[in-house]
Design a protein around this motif. Sequence first.
Motif, PDB file in Angstrom:
ATOM      1  N   LYS A  64      39.997   3.156  15.912  1.00 25.61           N
ATOM      2  CA  LYS A  64      38.884   2.218  16.021  1.00 25.61           C
ATOM      3  C   LYS A  64      39.412   0.849  16.458  1.00 25.61           C
ATOM      4  O   LYS A  64      40.515   0.439  16.090  1.00 25.61           O
ATOM      5  CB  LYS A  64      38.149   2.090  14.687  1.00 25.61           C
ATOM      6  CG  LYS A  64      37.545   3.403  14.179  1.00 25.61           C
ATOM      7  CD  LYS A  64      36.605   4.036  15.166  1.00 25.61           C
ATOM      8  CE  LYS A  64      35.168   3.916  15.020  1.00 25.61           C
ATOM      9  NZ  LYS A  64      34.357   4.258  13.986  1.00 25.61           N
ATOM     10  N   GLN A 114      33.559  -2.774  15.273  1.00 22.24           N
ATOM     11  CA  GLN A 114      33.888  -1.682  14.348  1.00 22.24           C
ATOM     12  C   GLN A 114      33.432  -0.325  14.869  1.00 22.24           C
ATOM     13  O   GLN A 114      33.883   0.708  14.382  1.00 22.24           O
ATOM     14  CB  GLN A 114      33.322  -1.945  12.944  1.00 22.24           C
ATOM     15  CG  GLN A 114      31.815  -1.873  12.847  1.00 22.24           C
ATOM     16  CD  GLN A 114      31.089  -3.146  13.276  1.00 22.24           C
ATOM     17  OE1 GLN A 114      31.681  -4.099  13.767  1.00 22.24           O
ATOM     18  NE2 GLN A 114      29.783  -3.160  13.103  1.00 22.24           N
ATOM     19  N   GLU A 115      32.562  -0.296  15.873  1.00 28.11           N
ATOM     20  CA  GLU A 115      32.094   0.972  16.441  1.00 28.11           C
ATOM     21  C   GLU A 115      32.816   1.340  17.731  1.00 28.11           C
ATOM     22  O   GLU A 115      32.547   2.383  18.314  1.00 28.11           O
ATOM     23  CB  GLU A 115      30.580   0.899  16.708  1.00 28.11           C
ATOM     24  CG  GLU A 115      29.752   0.689  15.458  1.00 28.11           C
ATOM     25  CD  GLU A 115      29.930   1.801  14.436  1.00 28.11           C
ATOM     26  OE1 GLU A 115      30.030   2.981  14.839  1.00 28.11           O
ATOM     27  OE2 GLU A 115      29.984   1.496  13.233  1.00 28.11           O
ATOM     28  N   VAL A 122      41.117  12.327  17.831  1.00 27.20           N
ATOM     29  CA  VAL A 122      41.546  11.381  16.818  1.00 27.20           C
ATOM     30  C   VAL A 122      41.401   9.996  17.444  1.00 27.20           C
ATOM     31  O   VAL A 122      42.112   9.670  18.401  1.00 27.20           O
ATOM     32  CB  VAL A 122      43.002  11.677  16.398  1.00 27.20           C
ATOM     33  CG1 VAL A 122      43.489  10.669  15.383  1.00 27.20           C
ATOM     34  CG2 VAL A 122      43.117  13.113  15.867  1.00 27.20           C
ATOM     35  N   GLU A 130      41.354   1.636  11.196  1.00 22.05           N
ATOM     36  CA  GLU A 130      40.721   2.894  10.820  1.00 22.05           C
ATOM     37  C   GLU A 130      40.873   3.886  11.960  1.00 22.05           C
ATOM     38  O   GLU A 130      40.794   3.518  13.136  1.00 22.05           O
ATOM     39  CB  GLU A 130      39.225   2.635  10.563  1.00 22.05           C
ATOM     40  CG  GLU A 130      38.427   3.835  10.149  1.00 22.05           C
ATOM     41  CD  GLU A 130      36.977   3.476   9.846  1.00 22.05           C
ATOM     42  OE1 GLU A 130      36.144   4.387   9.920  1.00 22.05           O
ATOM     43  OE2 GLU A 130      36.669   2.303   9.564  1.00 22.05           O
ATOM     44  N   ILE A 131      41.088   5.151  11.599  1.00 20.87           N
ATOM     45  CA  ILE A 131      41.154   6.230  12.578  1.00 20.87           C
ATOM     46  C   ILE A 131      40.106   7.260  12.200  1.00 20.87           C
ATOM     47  O   ILE A 131      40.035   7.689  11.052  1.00 20.87           O
ATOM     48  CB  ILE A 131      42.557   6.868  12.619  1.00 20.87           C
ATOM     49  CG1 ILE A 131      43.587   5.856  13.144  1.00 20.87           C
ATOM     50  CG2 ILE A 131      42.550   8.132  13.463  1.00 20.87           C
ATOM     51  CD1 ILE A 131      45.008   6.368  13.199  1.00 20.87           C
ATOM     52  N   GLU A 132      39.283   7.627  13.164  1.00 18.81           N
ATOM     53  CA  GLU A 132      38.226   8.617  12.961  1.00 18.81           C
ATOM     54  C   GLU A 132      38.661   9.941  13.582  1.00 18.81           C
ATOM     55  O   GLU A 132      39.272   9.955  14.658  1.00 18.81           O
ATOM     56  CB  GLU A 132      36.934   8.136  13.627  1.00 18.81           C
ATOM     57  CG  GLU A 132      35.771   9.085  13.481  1.00 18.81           C
ATOM     58  CD  GLU A 132      34.494   8.544  14.092  1.00 18.81           C
ATOM     59  OE1 GLU A 132      33.614   9.358  14.381  1.00 18.81           O
ATOM     60  OE2 GLU A 132      34.372   7.314  14.292  1.00 18.81           O
ATOM     61  N   ILE A 133      38.322  11.033  12.926  1.00 18.45           N
ATOM     62  CA  ILE A 133      38.681  12.378  13.386  1.00 18.45           C
ATOM     63  C   ILE A 133      37.405  13.170  13.615  1.00 18.45           C
ATOM     64  O   ILE A 133      36.554  13.238  12.733  1.00 18.45           O
ATOM     65  CB  ILE A 133      39.548  13.107  12.331  1.00 18.45           C
ATOM     66  CG1 ILE A 133      40.816  12.307  12.039  1.00 18.45           C
ATOM     67  CG2 ILE A 133      39.858  14.532  12.787  1.00 18.45           C
ATOM     68  CD1 ILE A 133      41.580  12.812  10.828  1.00 18.45           C
ATOM     69  N   ARG A 134      37.287  13.774  14.810  1.00 14.30           N
ATOM     70  CA  ARG A 134      36.116  14.601  15.119  1.00 14.30           C
ATOM     71  C   ARG A 134      36.567  15.887  15.783  1.00 14.30           C
ATOM     72  O   ARG A 134      37.388  15.863  16.706  1.00 14.30           O
ATOM     73  CB  ARG A 134      35.179  13.853  16.072  1.00 14.30           C
ATOM     74  CG  ARG A 134      34.694  12.498  15.574  1.00 14.30           C
ATOM     75  CD  ARG A 134      33.472  12.597  14.701  1.00 14.30           C
ATOM     76  NE  ARG A 134      32.344  13.193  15.358  1.00 14.30           N
ATOM     77  CZ  ARG A 134      31.479  12.511  16.133  1.00 14.30           C
ATOM     78  NH1 ARG A 134      31.618  11.225  16.329  1.00 14.30           N
ATOM     79  NH2 ARG A 134      30.479  13.153  16.691  1.00 14.30           N
ATOM     80  N   ILE A 136      36.195   2.110  20.294  1.00 16.31           N
ATOM     81  CA  ILE A 136      37.420   2.898  20.257  1.00 16.31           C
ATOM     82  C   ILE A 136      38.503   2.164  21.049  1.00 16.31           C
ATOM     83  O   ILE A 136      38.278   1.743  22.177  1.00 16.31           O
ATOM     84  CB  ILE A 136      37.184   4.305  20.874  1.00 16.31           C
ATOM     85  CG1 ILE A 136      36.032   5.018  20.184  1.00 16.31           C
ATOM     86  CG2 ILE A 136      38.459   5.130  20.841  1.00 16.31           C
ATOM     87  CD1 ILE A 136      36.219   5.264  18.725  1.00 16.31           C
TER      88      ILE A 136
END
Length: 141
Positions: free
Chosen positions: A8, A73-74, A5, A106-110, A76
């Motif tokens: 960004k 924006q890219e 998780v 924004e939070i990205e999930i992978r 972490i």
Amino acid sequence: MRFMVMVKATAESEAGIMPSEELMAAMGRYNEELLEAGVLLAGEGLQPSSKGARVMFSGSQRSVRHGPFVETQELIAGFWIFQVESLEKCIEWVKRCPNPMPSDSEIEIRQIFEVEDFGDEFSPELREQEARIRTRINSDD
């Protein structure tokens, strides 16, 4: 299932602006809730990219580029590792998170690969090697 998780980066995090005491307290409560629920495996904030570097690979050549990196924006700014039953459960937990930044964020999930995901290419020898590595990592705690 394990998920990374990723919080960004924002202009504030890249400028090194530290979170307020109120935000740190809210994040502490959230992390305790994750831990009590058995969801949290790891989590850390990251220094701005100005304190980092990137190593580029081209065949046998290596080159290094030092930060800062312009594509904010890219980038972490921090991460957690969650262990939950599904992507949907992970999303539910992330939606409960306090906004990690003073401004919009924004939070990205992978999903993280598991040994089983690699199929037959992950030979018994490679599986044994992976198990040895994981055992050593876990014993260093």
